[in-house]
Write a protein that holds these residues in place. Structure first.
Motif, mmCIF file in Angstrom:
data_model
loop_
_atom_site.group_PDB
_atom_site.id
_atom_site.type_symbol
_atom_site.label_atom_id
_atom_site.label_comp_id
_atom_site.label_asym_id
_atom_site.label_seq_id
_atom_site.Cartn_x
_atom_site.Cartn_y
_atom_site.Cartn_z
ATOM 1 N N ARG A 164 49.812 44.273 46.019
ATOM 2 C CA ARG A 164 48.810 45.101 45.332
ATOM 3 C C ARG A 164 48.587 44.603 43.901
ATOM 4 N NH1 ARG A 164 51.157 51.036 46.970
ATOM 5 N NH2 ARG A 164 50.339 51.111 49.097
ATOM 6 N N GLU A 165 49.676 44.280 43.224
ATOM 7 C CA GLU A 165 49.579 43.816 41.838
ATOM 8 C C GLU A 165 48.862 42.472 41.761
ATOM 9 O OE1 GLU A 165 50.085 44.047 37.653
ATOM 10 O OE2 GLU A 165 49.979 45.508 39.269
ATOM 11 N N ILE A 166 49.139 41.594 42.682
ATOM 12 C CA ILE A 166 48.455 40.299 42.708
ATOM 13 C C ILE A 166 46.951 40.499 42.909
ATOM 14 C CG2 ILE A 166 48.132 38.184 44.085
ATOM 15 C CD1 ILE A 166 51.228 38.250 44.507
ATOM 16 N N ARG A 167 46.573 41.371 43.845
ATOM 17 C CA ARG A 167 45.139 41.647 44.062
ATOM 18 C C ARG A 167 44.503 42.225 42.804
ATOM 19 N NH1 ARG A 167 47.011 43.133 49.229
ATOM 20 N NH2 ARG A 167 47.089 45.319 48.673
ATOM 21 N N ARG A 168 45.208 43.124 42.129
ATOM 22 C CA ARG A 168 44.683 43.736 40.905
ATOM 23 C C ARG A 168 44.494 42.687 39.816
ATOM 24 N NH1 ARG A 168 45.844 45.360 36.058
ATOM 25 N NH2 ARG A 168 47.992 44.631 36.097
ATOM 26 N N LEU A 169 45.490 41.844 39.633
ATOM 27 C CA LEU A 169 45.411 40.806 38.607
ATOM 28 C C LEU A 169 44.315 39.790 38.910
ATOM 29 C CD1 LEU A 169 49.196 40.254 37.898
ATOM 30 C CD2 LEU A 169 47.516 41.336 36.388
ATOM 31 N N LYS A 170 44.148 39.433 40.168
ATOM 32 C CA LYS A 170 43.067 38.521 40.551
ATOM 33 C C LYS A 170 41.707 39.143 40.233
ATOM 34 C CE LYS A 170 45.194 35.714 44.148
ATOM 35 N NZ LYS A 170 45.200 35.360 45.585
ATOM 36 N N ALA A 171 41.577 40.440 40.465
ATOM 37 C CA ALA A 171 40.316 41.120 40.162
ATOM 38 C C ALA A 171 40.042 41.107 38.660
ATOM 39 C CB ALA A 171 40.339 42.550 40.687
ATOM 40 N N VAL A 172 41.074 41.317 37.850
ATOM 41 C CA VAL A 172 40.921 41.283 36.392
ATOM 42 C C VAL A 172 40.506 39.891 35.941
ATOM 43 C CG1 VAL A 172 42.180 41.432 34.197
ATOM 44 C CG2 VAL A 172 42.508 43.198 35.939
ATOM 45 N N SER A 202 36.967 39.244 36.943
ATOM 46 C CA SER A 202 36.005 40.015 36.137
ATOM 47 C C SER A 202 35.812 39.388 34.753
ATOM 48 C CB SER A 202 36.452 41.466 35.991
ATOM 49 O OG SER A 202 37.574 41.572 35.148
ATOM 50 N N GLU A 203 36.778 38.599 34.308
ATOM 51 C CA GLU A 203 36.676 37.892 33.020
ATOM 52 C C GLU A 203 35.945 36.554 33.176
ATOM 53 O OE1 GLU A 203 37.578 38.976 29.965
ATOM 54 O OE2 GLU A 203 38.087 40.896 30.909
ATOM 55 N N GLY A 204 35.514 36.263 34.392
ATOM 56 C CA GLY A 204 34.776 35.029 34.639
ATOM 57 C C GLY A 204 35.638 33.796 34.801
ATOM 58 N N ILE A 205 36.924 34.005 34.996
ATOM 59 C CA ILE A 205 37.840 32.885 35.185
ATOM 60 C C ILE A 205 38.022 32.687 36.686
ATOM 61 C CG2 ILE A 205 40.170 32.026 34.779
ATOM 62 C CD1 ILE A 205 40.236 33.966 32.341
ATOM 63 N N HIS A 206 37.826 31.468 37.145
ATOM 64 C CA HIS A 206 37.955 31.179 38.557
ATOM 65 C C HIS A 206 39.197 30.345 38.804
ATOM 66 C CE1 HIS A 206 34.085 32.942 39.308
ATOM 67 N NE2 HIS A 206 33.615 32.266 38.271
ATOM 68 N N LEU A 207 40.088 30.877 39.599
ATOM 69 C CA LEU A 207 41.321 30.177 39.944
ATOM 70 C C LEU A 207 41.131 29.435 41.254
ATOM 71 C CD1 LEU A 207 43.796 33.083 39.210
ATOM 72 C CD2 LEU A 207 43.192 31.200 37.696
ATOM 73 N N ARG A 208 41.949 28.453 41.472
ATOM 74 C CA ARG A 208 41.884 27.722 42.730
ATOM 75 C C ARG A 208 42.459 28.517 43.843
ATOM 76 N NH1 ARG A 208 43.788 21.697 41.218
ATOM 77 N NH2 ARG A 208 42.839 21.674 39.191
#
Length: 108
Positions: free
Chosen positions: A91-99, A102-108
């Motif tokens: 759950r925390e990983i999903r939340r952090l990915k959403a944050v 939302s900041e416009g940062i795209h991770l691989r």
């Protein structure tokens, strides 16, 4: 000729999306005591403040969480505490990915 038969068990969630502890346990192939453990460790929250598990009510979304805990126990042999920790971390990983997204940062 080989005939394969499948049987399925279903738990009907009423139109309000509410399950009692016994229904939740049955849907997961478990006993009510297992649901009590999930409540005690904080993985599931009953919608009512009743002290008796027979009076607890759960949102239908609790079913998905309980099924995930059961799958972790079955597939990986983890205990209830470990299953709860894994689910919390997911759950925390999903939340952090959403944050981050939302900041416009795209991770691989």
């Amino acid at each position: 000729m080989v005939t394969i038969k499948h049987s399925f068990t279903a738990t009907v969630v009423d139109d309000r999306g509410v399950l009692v502890a016994e229904e939740l346990a049955h849907a997961c192939g478990a006993e009510v005591e297992w649901v009590v453990e999930l409540v005690e460790i904080g993985l599931l929250q009953a919608e009512s403040d009743a002290s008796s598990p027979a009076q607890w009510r759960f949102a239908s979304s609790a079913l998905q969480c309980a099924l995930e805990a059961r799958r972790l126990q079955r597939d990986f042999g983890v205990g209830v505490d470990a299953a709860a920790l894994i689910i919390d971390l997911q759950r925390e990983i999903r939340r952090l990915k959403a944050v981050v997204h939302s900041e416009g940062i795209h991770l691989r």
